[in-house]
Design a protein around this motif. Structure first.
Motif, short mmCIF file in Angstrom:
data_model
loop_
_atom_site.label_atom_id
_atom_site.label_comp_id
_atom_site.label_asym_id
_atom_site.label_seq_id
_atom_site.Cartn_x
_atom_site.Cartn_y
_atom_site.Cartn_z
N VAL A 197 -2.87 -1.64 13.43
CA VAL A 197 -2.38 -0.20 12.99
C VAL A 197 -2.99 0.82 14.00
O VAL A 197 -4.26 0.85 14.07
CB VAL A 197 -2.52 0.02 11.46
CG1 VAL A 197 -1.68 -1.02 10.93
CG2 VAL A 197 -3.84 -0.04 11.23
N ILE A 201 -1.12 5.52 10.94
CA ILE A 201 -0.61 4.63 10.01
C ILE A 201 -2.03 4.73 8.97
O ILE A 201 -1.71 4.94 7.52
CB ILE A 201 -0.44 3.28 10.16
CG1 ILE A 201 0.56 3.14 11.24
CG2 ILE A 201 -0.09 2.21 8.97
CD1 ILE A 201 2.02 3.70 10.53
N THR A 202 -3.26 4.59 9.36
CA THR A 202 -4.44 4.73 8.61
C THR A 202 -4.47 6.16 7.69
O THR A 202 -4.78 5.95 6.68
CB THR A 202 -5.63 4.41 9.41
OG1 THR A 202 -5.61 3.34 10.22
CG2 THR A 202 -7.02 4.58 8.51
#
Length: 417
Positions: A197, A201-202
């Protein structure tokens, strides 16, 4: 000039059960090396019962006497893996005339890639701990986690992890990870998927930015005052004294306290955050788990600490970190019961190892189910904290008093189980 690669870390395994193994590290020095080594030993579940360190600022010689948990079995491959990780923490390796030598770090390491592990499975008691134990054994570091239970009894686990071995981008490593989970959980697994990712996304997966005032006020009060915590979830009394009369170039710090899991790590990370260098140090545990630590230290400019305000600031921080290296509280979250655990993050952005592992193990031992869980980082005052929020299953949590949960988690985190 340098030292041969194989001589950087030497491990002499104990020949008698219960006797300590001896780990010797001989390499160029760097700021925070002792902290990094202690973090690795803590991650591997080893307890340091004695330690010696000496350095001239350029080269250091460190000896740790360590013991394993009684129920833990160590084979040769485990020791070799430990040696590899300890060597990796030392200043990096270069080649000269076909022989590997060590040199100082030239550039900071590249941040590790983050992967999302999606695990869907049927719920059961102790499930989250079993998953966490597998990930730890595979050297997958849990950065964030979101766990939720659905009405049909299934669980969706989202683990954001990094791979110490830097192989999780390969299909082979992903298959190995999913198979290890399936071997432990067997028919409970519905699906397992791993993907790399990006930062977007994190960032979207960040935990809730809102924390209960009880935990933030407790942390903030301790951070901003010199008063000792009044709650009962602390270690026994801690004595920290400083003396500038015994050495012309160093300040002597003497610490007397009760032993706990990661004690030497807590001391080393505090000194690292204050940019304090240790020239000589000695650590040992006496009968009754009482620890005595002598450290000859100096500031980054090579001078002893003579400013009373700096002495008081360092002494108070060391005392606070050893009395309460973690904060544990059980409180109401609406109609539900929530367990919160918080620990400070190093300035290098590294968190304390195995906290989530110990939390889930303690709840498993207390026969308490987890309904949901998340890990997030929060700025409280001027420091970053890693906060673990665990929503306890309403049916199971009612059978175990809150104080029992609090104390059970605290004792396991401190190694007093």
């Amino acid at each position: 000039m340098g030292i041969l690669h194989d001589d950087v870390v030497i491990i002499r395994q104990s020949e008698t059960e219960g006797e300590p193994s001896v780990i010797t590290v001989n390499c160029p020095d760097k700021t925070g090396l002792g902290c990094d080594l202690c973090r690795i030993l803590l991650f591997f579940g080893l307890s340091i019962v004695r330690g010696d360190v000496s350095t001239d600022g350029k080269w250091c010689y460190i000896v740790f006497w360590v013991v394993c948990k009684p129920a833990t079995r160590w084979d040769s491959s485990r020791w070799e893996l430990l040696k590899k990780r300890l060597i990796g923490a030392c200043p990096s390796c270069s080649s000269a005339s076909g022989i590997s030598y060590y040199r100082s770090e030239l550039q900071p390491p590249k941040p590790p890639d983050v992967f999302l592990l999606k695990l869907c499975c049927y719920d059961r008691k102790g499930l989250l701990h079993d998953v966490t134990e597998v990930l730890c054994s595979l050297e997958l570091n849990i950065k964030k986690v979101k766990v939720s239970t659905t009405p049909d009894g299934s669980v969706m686990d989202l683990f954001f992890v990094t791979d110490t071995r830097e192989l999780l981008h390969t299909k082979k490593r992903q298959v190995e990870t999913c198979k290890a989970l399936e071997d432990v959980m067997q028919e409970a697994v519905i699906s397992c998927n791993i993907e790399k990712v990006g930062p977007q996304i994190t960032a979207c997966s960040q935990a809730s930015p809102f924390l209960p005032s009880q935990i933030t006020e407790d942390i903030f009060h301790l951070e901003m005052s010199n008063k000792l915590p009044s709650v009962s979830l602390t270690s026994n009394s801690v004595s920290v004294t400083m003396d500038n009369s015994l050495s012309p170039a160093h300040t002597l710090v003497q610490i007397v306290c009760q032993d706990h899991k990661g004690l030497l790590y807590d001391i080393m990370r505090t000194l690292k955050d204050y940019n304090i260098q240790i020239s000589y140090g000695r650590f040992y545990i006496k009968q009754g788990r009482k620890c005595e630590i002598d450290l000859f230290i100096m500031q980054a400019d090579g001078k002893k600490i003579v400013d009373p305000s700096k002495q008081n600031a360092l002494s108070s921080r060391l005392q606070m970190e050893l009395l309460q290296p973690l904060r544990v509280a059980v409180m109401s979250r609406g109609p539900d019961t929530e367990l919160l655990v918080a620990n400070p993050v190093e300035l290098s952005s590294k968190g304390r190892p195995l906290v989530f592992y110990d939390i889930t193990l303690a709840l498993k031992m207390l026969d308490t189910c987890i309904f949901s869980a998340e890990i997030g980082r929060h700025m409280i005052g001027d420091r970053e904290w890693e906060v673990y929020r665990v929503l306890l299953d309403e049916g199971a949590s009612l059978s175990v008093p809150r104080r029992t949960v609090e104390e059970g988690v605290w004792k396991l985190l401190m190694g007093w189980e």
